[in-house]
Write a protein that holds these residues in place. Structure first.
Motif, mmCIF file in Angstrom:
data_model
loop_
_atom_site.group_PDB
_atom_site.id
_atom_site.type_symbol
_atom_site.label_atom_id
_atom_site.label_comp_id
_atom_site.label_asym_id
_atom_site.label_seq_id
_atom_site.Cartn_x
_atom_site.Cartn_y
_atom_site.Cartn_z
ATOM 1 N N VAL B 157 17.818 -79.424 41.680
ATOM 2 C CA VAL B 157 17.419 -79.379 40.271
ATOM 3 C C VAL B 157 18.305 -78.405 39.493
ATOM 4 C CG1 VAL B 157 15.551 -78.741 38.704
ATOM 5 C CG2 VAL B 157 15.046 -80.046 40.762
ATOM 6 N N VAL B 158 18.524 -77.218 40.068
ATOM 7 C CA VAL B 158 19.363 -76.249 39.380
ATOM 8 C C VAL B 158 20.798 -76.771 39.269
ATOM 9 C CG1 VAL B 158 20.265 -73.898 39.466
ATOM 10 C CG2 VAL B 158 17.888 -74.325 40.052
ATOM 11 N N SER B 159 21.265 -77.463 40.315
ATOM 12 C CA SER B 159 22.603 -78.054 40.250
ATOM 13 C C SER B 159 22.695 -79.070 39.121
ATOM 14 C CB SER B 159 22.947 -78.752 41.577
ATOM 15 O OG SER B 159 22.975 -77.828 42.623
ATOM 16 N N VAL B 160 21.673 -79.904 38.995
ATOM 17 C CA VAL B 160 21.668 -80.906 37.936
ATOM 18 C C VAL B 160 21.719 -80.226 36.564
ATOM 19 C CG1 VAL B 160 20.253 -82.659 36.807
ATOM 20 C CG2 VAL B 160 20.527 -82.714 39.269
ATOM 21 N N PHE B 161 20.909 -79.185 36.389
ATOM 22 C CA PHE B 161 20.906 -78.470 35.106
ATOM 23 C C PHE B 161 22.248 -77.799 34.843
ATOM 24 C CE2 PHE B 161 16.916 -78.279 32.725
ATOM 25 C CZ PHE B 161 16.163 -79.128 33.513
ATOM 26 N N GLN B 162 22.850 -77.287 35.910
ATOM 27 C CA GLN B 162 24.170 -76.683 35.787
ATOM 28 C C GLN B 162 25.170 -77.694 35.239
ATOM 29 O OE1 GLN B 162 25.451 -73.678 36.616
ATOM 30 N NE2 GLN B 162 27.379 -73.909 37.692
ATOM 31 N N GLN B 163 25.082 -78.925 35.753
ATOM 32 C CA GLN B 163 26.015 -79.959 35.296
ATOM 33 C C GLN B 163 25.744 -80.367 33.859
ATOM 34 O OE1 GLN B 163 28.633 -80.645 36.943
ATOM 35 N NE2 GLN B 163 27.856 -79.308 38.554
ATOM 36 N N LEU B 164 24.501 -80.209 33.409
ATOM 37 C CA LEU B 164 24.177 -80.626 32.048
ATOM 38 C C LEU B 164 24.377 -79.493 31.050
ATOM 39 C CD1 LEU B 164 20.938 -82.690 32.720
ATOM 40 C CD2 LEU B 164 23.270 -83.520 32.485
ATOM 41 N N LEU B 171 26.675 -80.783 27.996
ATOM 42 C CA LEU B 171 26.400 -80.325 26.639
ATOM 43 C C LEU B 171 27.638 -79.672 26.032
ATOM 44 C CD1 LEU B 171 24.279 -79.799 24.380
ATOM 45 C CD2 LEU B 171 23.858 -77.591 25.461
ATOM 46 N N SER B 172 28.241 -78.738 26.786
ATOM 47 C CA SER B 172 29.445 -78.075 26.303
ATOM 48 C C SER B 172 30.570 -79.066 26.072
ATOM 49 C CB SER B 172 29.906 -77.021 27.316
ATOM 50 O OG SER B 172 28.954 -76.005 27.411
ATOM 51 N N GLN B 173 30.658 -80.003 27.010
ATOM 52 C CA GLN B 173 31.663 -81.058 26.930
ATOM 53 C C GLN B 173 31.531 -81.837 25.607
ATOM 54 O OE1 GLN B 173 31.220 -83.187 30.600
ATOM 55 N NE2 GLN B 173 31.708 -85.128 29.631
ATOM 56 N N MET B 174 30.295 -82.170 25.245
ATOM 57 C CA MET B 174 30.074 -82.908 24.004
ATOM 58 C C MET B 174 30.356 -82.037 22.787
ATOM 59 S SD MET B 174 26.691 -85.076 24.915
ATOM 60 C CE MET B 174 26.840 -86.798 25.394
ATOM 61 N N LEU B 175 29.925 -80.762 22.851
ATOM 62 C CA LEU B 175 30.175 -79.856 21.729
ATOM 63 C C LEU B 175 31.673 -79.718 21.496
ATOM 64 C CD1 LEU B 175 27.556 -77.024 22.411
ATOM 65 C CD2 LEU B 175 27.547 -78.673 20.533
ATOM 66 N N ARG B 176 32.407 -79.530 22.591
ATOM 67 C CA ARG B 176 33.855 -79.343 22.457
ATOM 68 C C ARG B 176 34.518 -80.596 21.912
ATOM 69 N NH1 ARG B 176 33.897 -77.502 27.636
ATOM 70 N NH2 ARG B 176 33.273 -75.332 27.709
ATOM 71 N N ALA B 177 34.046 -81.751 22.355
ATOM 72 C CA ALA B 177 34.637 -83.004 21.886
ATOM 73 C C ALA B 177 34.463 -83.153 20.383
ATOM 74 C CB ALA B 177 33.992 -84.185 22.622
ATOM 75 N N ASN B 178 33.438 -82.492 19.832
ATOM 76 C CA ASN B 178 33.208 -82.583 18.399
ATOM 77 C C ASN B 178 33.704 -81.348 17.657
ATOM 78 O OD1 ASN B 178 31.818 -85.177 18.141
ATOM 79 N ND2 ASN B 178 30.344 -84.210 19.500
ATOM 80 N N GLY B 179 34.520 -80.542 18.323
ATOM 81 C CA GLY B 179 35.162 -79.432 17.647
ATOM 82 C C GLY B 179 34.381 -78.133 17.625
ATOM 83 N N ASN B 181 32.337 -74.824 19.735
ATOM 84 C CA ASN B 181 32.529 -74.083 20.977
ATOM 85 C C ASN B 181 31.492 -74.539 21.996
ATOM 86 O OD1 ASN B 181 34.716 -72.492 20.256
ATOM 87 N ND2 ASN B 181 33.385 -70.979 19.258
ATOM 88 N N GLY B 182 31.896 -74.532 23.254
ATOM 89 C CA GLY B 182 30.926 -74.838 24.296
ATOM 90 C C GLY B 182 29.981 -73.661 24.475
#
Lengths: 307, 335
Positions: B157-164, B171-179, B181-182
């Protein structure tokens, strides 16, 4: 037995709405649908992207910038690599072994105990039952437990992952509750015919208890498969680490996944490797779960009735 | 429910009606008073069956209780318990004067309180939602899906949350894609309470509905019908029929949770304590682990663990008492 656990039926037995109940408005229906969709998405969404990433090629992962949401090029390199005899392979074998041996031991011991205590009034019934039940009220604590396991010489032994958690009183109570619900008449007539208690348990009681036995076996099996802290506590030799400990070091502590041997199809991306370890930790549960989950309501209902 | 079962059996076999449940499995039910020896001879296989589990419990649950004596010693693993010097209550005095211990106590209670407000109602709401579904197949499918995460390990569970939610997560990945900061929610002490509570909800809220569904199913449908006939709309029916039907389960679970107030998901905490820092993530159990097992201050950690154990025992007994006062069964009913 079914009479005992019957009330699992709800007021909604058919597909039709009772005559007295008003039809909800379109907005209420849409809101409920959206809510349900979000709940299902919250559970399955993360699993989807993790599985997908574990079978994606480096190109697809780079393009996505991390976890993959839209399927691209599929590649099973990650699984080929980690199951190729490295640390993960060994950890999987350790976990499978501990889970198999542990579940078998727990089931034998628990079924015997539950049946042995299923007849109030039998010899030493009350003291034995209380010895079990009282343990639900206290825990000796981490340090004394560690001192005991180390005093028994079990540090670095696989038994340290099995014996301390082999008996769950809660599971025994559920089994016992079910056994007590079996019609006494059947058992008594077998007894009159000269059958021993062992034989009655094996040939009459167990065949009648398949559902609850399956649920309890799942509880124990999942417990062993998921156990993490006992291994941190009792296993110092990293070669003996079970899968959960390895999963933590690769995914949470950022240790790079070793065994990146070139198997001809190129090296799998490290994110895919990490996701593959997560999937491997998940797979046994996903395989067993569908067969057992339909019995949950029954099994747990008995626990709820009894406790 | 058991009562109906007994009466039914009584009707089928009238000869058994004066059986007080004290059981006489021998073919001769006439001889009720048997000697201890005779009863042992009759039941010895039952006793033999019960023994392995009892022995395992005695060894791994009762014997370690004795190990708590190290809390009154200056224990050293090299000389063992018998040779280690006794120091009386010195370790306890040290524990009570240790700000780190009080920090762990505060964190534990804050987490328990927070989850009582933000975790506890979720399964109730989910159960009501599921119970309102008309089609059984739909209900069964969604039930199967929401139960599933309960069977995943905390590491997973913690691993899954880490990935998200982690620094390199979705989440950071999406934030960065939209300009933007992660951000790394996994290592931020300020959001830690929300993080662990949402993990707990993801893992266990679905499983938690099982008791509530059982309680909902036990409500007599005629009550709904009668209320509807009297003009109660769906909200009034929920207030006057459904919630009273759930009341006893809610009270019971609430009391039991309070009895367990000093225990917060141990594996969950120990997995994230290093990433977030002891200031926000040290709870009583992790405190015992780090001082005892990691730093080798055995007696000190055992003293802290014993304090927790004794208070927990008191809380559980008190919780049971309160449950009985409310007319509930408590942790178990003797049957």
């Amino acid at each position: 037995m079914t009479t005992i656990i019957k009330p699992a039926r709800s007021r909604r037995t058919g597909t039709s709405r009772p005559a007295w109940e008003e039809e909800p408005g379109i907005a209420a229906k849409a809101g409920k649908g959206l809510l349900l969709f979000l709940v299902v998405l919250a559970v399955l969404g993360p699993l989807y992207t993790i599985v997908l990433t574990s079978i994606s090629s480096q190109g697809t992962i780079t393009q996505a910038g991390g976890l993959v949401l839209i399927p691209g090029e599929i590649s099973f390199d990650a699984y080929r690599q980690i199951l190729n005899g490295g640390v993960v392979t060994r950890a999987v074998l350790v976990s499978v072994g501990v889970t198999a041996v542990g579940t078998l031991l727990s089931m034998v011991v628990s079924i015997l105990c539950a049946y042995g205590l299923s007849r109030p009034g039998s010899f030493a019934h009350t003291p034995l039952l209380f010895t079990l039940l009282i343990t639900m009220f206290f825990s000796a604590g981490m340090i004394p437990s560690y001192l005991l396991v180390s005093g028994l010489g079990l540090i670095n032994s696989y038994w340290s992952l099995i014996l301390p958690s082999a008996v769950s009183v809660f599971n025994i109570i559920i089994l016992r509750g079910f056994f007590m619900g079996i019609d006494r008449g059947i058992l008594d007539s077998a007894r009159i015919d000269g059958a021993s208690e062992w034989r009655i348990l094996a040939q009459i009681v167990l065949p009648m208890s398949k559902a609850v036995t399956a649920v309890i076996a799942l509880f124990y099996g999942v417990g062993y498969w998921n156990a993490f802290f006992n291994a941190v506590l009792y296993i110092n030799d990293s070669a003996k680490n079970p899968l959960q400990v390895v999963l933590r070091s690769y995914v949470l502590q950022g240790v790079s996944v070793p065994g990146q041997i070139d198997v001809g199809q190129g090296v799998a991306p490290s994110l895919a490797l990490q996701m593959a370890v997560i999937v491997i930790a998940m797979v046994p549960i996903l395989i067993v779960y569908p067969f057992v989950q339909k019995h949950f309501t029954k099994g747990v209902m008995i626990g709820a009735v009894k406790g | 429910m058991t009562t109906t079962d007994f009466t039914r059996r009584g009707q089928q076999a009238p000869a058994n009606t004066n059986d007080d449940g004290a059981g006489s499995p021998a073919p001769l039910p006439v001889r009720r008073k048997q000697g201890l020896r005779a009863r042992f001879r009759r039941d010895r296989s039952l006793v033999l069956m019960a023994l392995p589990a009892v022995v395992l419990l005695v060894v791994f649950a009762y014997v370690p209780l004795l190990g708590n004596v190290v809390a009154f010693q200056s224990y050293s693993p090299f000389i063992g318990i018998p040779a280690s010097p006794w120091v009386g209550l010195e370790n306890f005095a040290r524990v009570f004067g240790d700000p780190n211990f009080w920090n762990a106590v505060r964190n534990t209670l804050v987490i328990t309180g927070f989850q009582l407000v933000f975790f506890f109602p979720v399964p109730i709401a989910l159960a009501l939602l599921l119970n309102s579904l008309l089609r059984p197949a739909m209900r069964a499918t969604i039930q199967a899906i929401v139960y599933l995460p309960h069977f995943f390990s905390w590491v997973l569970v913690v691993s899954v949350f880490q990935q998200l939610l982690g620094g390199a997560g979705l989440l950071s990945q999406m934030l960065r894609a939209n300009g933007w900061n992660g951000m790394d929610i996994m290592t931020n002490p300020d959001t830690f309470l929300f993080l662990i509570t949402s993990q707990a909800v993801w893992k266990d809220a679905g499983w938690g509905i099982i008791v509530f569904l059982a309680a909902l199913a036990a409500i007599d449908p005629e009550q709904y019908e009668a209320a509807a006939v009297d003009g109660a709309n769906r909200w009034r029916r929920m207030w006057h029929v459904t919630l009273p039907g759930l009341r006893s389960v809610i009270v019971l679970l609430l009391i039991l949770r309070l009895g367990d107030a000093l225990t917060v998901g141990f594996e969950q905490m120990i997995l994230q304590r290093d990433a977030v820092g002891a200031e926000a993530a040290e709870v009583l159990d992790t405190f015992v682990y780090y001082t005892g097992i990691q730093n080798g201050d055995w007696s000190y950690a055992a003293a802290a663990g014993l304090i927790k154990g004794v208070i927990s025992l008191g809380l559980i007994l008190a919780a049971n008492k309160v449950a009985h006062l409310f007319g509930e069964n408590g942790v178990y009913s003797k049957s």
